[in-house]
Motif scaffolding. Structure first.
Motif, PDB file in Angstrom:
ATOM      1  N   TRP A  80      -5.549   0.076   3.029  1.00 57.82           N
ATOM      2  CA  TRP A  80      -5.900  -0.157   4.436  1.00 57.82           C
ATOM      3  C   TRP A  80      -5.201   0.861   5.330  1.00 57.82           C
ATOM      4  O   TRP A  80      -5.794   1.425   6.239  1.00 57.82           O
ATOM      5  CB  TRP A  80      -5.533  -1.581   4.824  1.00 57.82           C
ATOM      6  CG  TRP A  80      -5.910  -1.939   6.226  1.00 57.82           C
ATOM      7  CD1 TRP A  80      -7.174  -2.043   6.747  1.00 57.82           C
ATOM      8  CD2 TRP A  80      -5.014  -2.232   7.299  1.00 57.82           C
ATOM      9  NE1 TRP A  80      -7.106  -2.392   8.063  1.00 57.82           N
ATOM     10  CE2 TRP A  80      -5.794  -2.521   8.433  1.00 57.82           C
ATOM     11  CE3 TRP A  80      -3.633  -2.307   7.393  1.00 57.82           C
ATOM     12  CZ2 TRP A  80      -5.250  -2.853   9.661  1.00 57.82           C
ATOM     13  CZ3 TRP A  80      -3.076  -2.636   8.614  1.00 57.82           C
ATOM     14  CH2 TRP A  80      -3.881  -2.912   9.733  1.00 57.82           C
ATOM     15  N   GLY A  81      -3.927   1.128   5.046  1.00 57.90           N
ATOM     16  CA  GLY A  81      -3.197   2.117   5.827  1.00 57.90           C
ATOM     17  C   GLY A  81      -3.764   3.518   5.681  1.00 57.90           C
ATOM     18  O   GLY A  81      -3.853   4.274   6.657  1.00 57.90           O
ATOM     19  N   LYS A  82      -4.182   3.857   4.494  1.00 59.39           N
ATOM     20  CA  LYS A  82      -4.780   5.174   4.287  1.00 59.39           C
ATOM     21  C   LYS A  82      -6.147   5.273   4.965  1.00 59.39           C
ATOM     22  O   LYS A  82      -6.499   6.306   5.509  1.00 59.39           O
ATOM     23  CB  LYS A  82      -4.916   5.471   2.793  1.00 59.39           C
ATOM     24  CG  LYS A  82      -3.603   5.818   2.151  1.00 59.39           C
ATOM     25  CD  LYS A  82      -3.808   6.243   0.714  1.00 59.39           C
ATOM     26  CE  LYS A  82      -2.493   6.707   0.134  1.00 59.39           C
ATOM     27  NZ  LYS A  82      -2.666   7.375  -1.134  1.00 59.39           N
ATOM     28  N   ALA A  83      -6.906   4.182   4.942  1.00 61.75           N
ATOM     29  CA  ALA A  83      -8.229   4.179   5.593  1.00 61.75           C
ATOM     30  C   ALA A  83      -8.090   4.336   7.107  1.00 61.75           C
ATOM     31  O   ALA A  83      -8.908   4.988   7.744  1.00 61.75           O
ATOM     32  CB  ALA A  83      -8.992   2.908   5.260  1.00 61.75           C
ATOM     33  N   ARG A  84      -7.053   3.738   7.673  1.00 55.47           N
ATOM     34  CA  ARG A  84      -6.802   3.873   9.113  1.00 55.47           C
ATOM     35  C   ARG A  84      -6.277   5.249   9.459  1.00 55.47           C
ATOM     36  O   ARG A  84      -6.296   5.638  10.609  1.00 55.47           O
ATOM     37  CB  ARG A  84      -5.756   2.836   9.554  1.00 55.47           C
ATOM     38  CG  ARG A  84      -6.326   1.456   9.705  1.00 55.47           C
ATOM     39  CD  ARG A  84      -5.341   0.499  10.352  1.00 55.47           C
ATOM     40  NE  ARG A  84      -4.584   1.111  11.418  1.00 55.47           N
ATOM     41  CZ  ARG A  84      -3.323   0.821  11.722  1.00 55.47           C
ATOM     42  NH1 ARG A  84      -2.681  -0.065  11.002  1.00 55.47           N
ATOM     43  NH2 ARG A  84      -2.705   1.400  12.719  1.00 55.47           N
ATOM     44  N   GLY A  85      -5.760   5.947   8.477  1.00 50.43           N
ATOM     45  CA  GLY A  85      -5.214   7.279   8.714  1.00 50.43           C
ATOM     46  C   GLY A  85      -3.753   7.269   9.121  1.00 50.43           C
ATOM     47  O   GLY A  85      -3.202   8.307   9.451  1.00 50.43           O
TER      48      GLY A  85
END
Length: 88
Positions: A80-85
């Motif tokens: 989720w953190g990677k998807a949010r950038g």
């Protein structure tokens, strides 16, 4: 920020993920000597297998649930953190 995405460069945090994989690799590689032992002395291999099974069955079920929840929760939060950038 360090290159691992951690707020604080903690050597124990950086080592935790590879350490888990090393444990899995060791368990998989253990099948090689167990195969040799089974070929030479099947009774000894059966006794080793029974001992390992008894040990793993003796671990409480909540411990397995805690590990699974923590591992899956970490994976989901990281994705989720990677998807949010916000994490690299």
């Amino acid at each position: 920020m360090s290159d691992t995405g951690e707020a604080q460069p903690d050597i124990w945090t950086r080592r935790a993920r590879p350490a888990f994989l090393y444990v899995i690799y060791a368990l998989l590689l253990w099948s090689i000597p167990m195969g040799l032992i089974a070929g030479i002395n099947p009774d000894m291999a059966a006794a080793i297998t029974a001992g390992m099974r008894a040990y793993l069955n003796a671990l409480p079920e909540p411990l397995y649930a805690l590990f699974g929840t923590g591992y899956l929760g970490y994976t989901a939060a990281r994705a989720w953190g990677k998807a949010r950038g916000s994490e690299r």
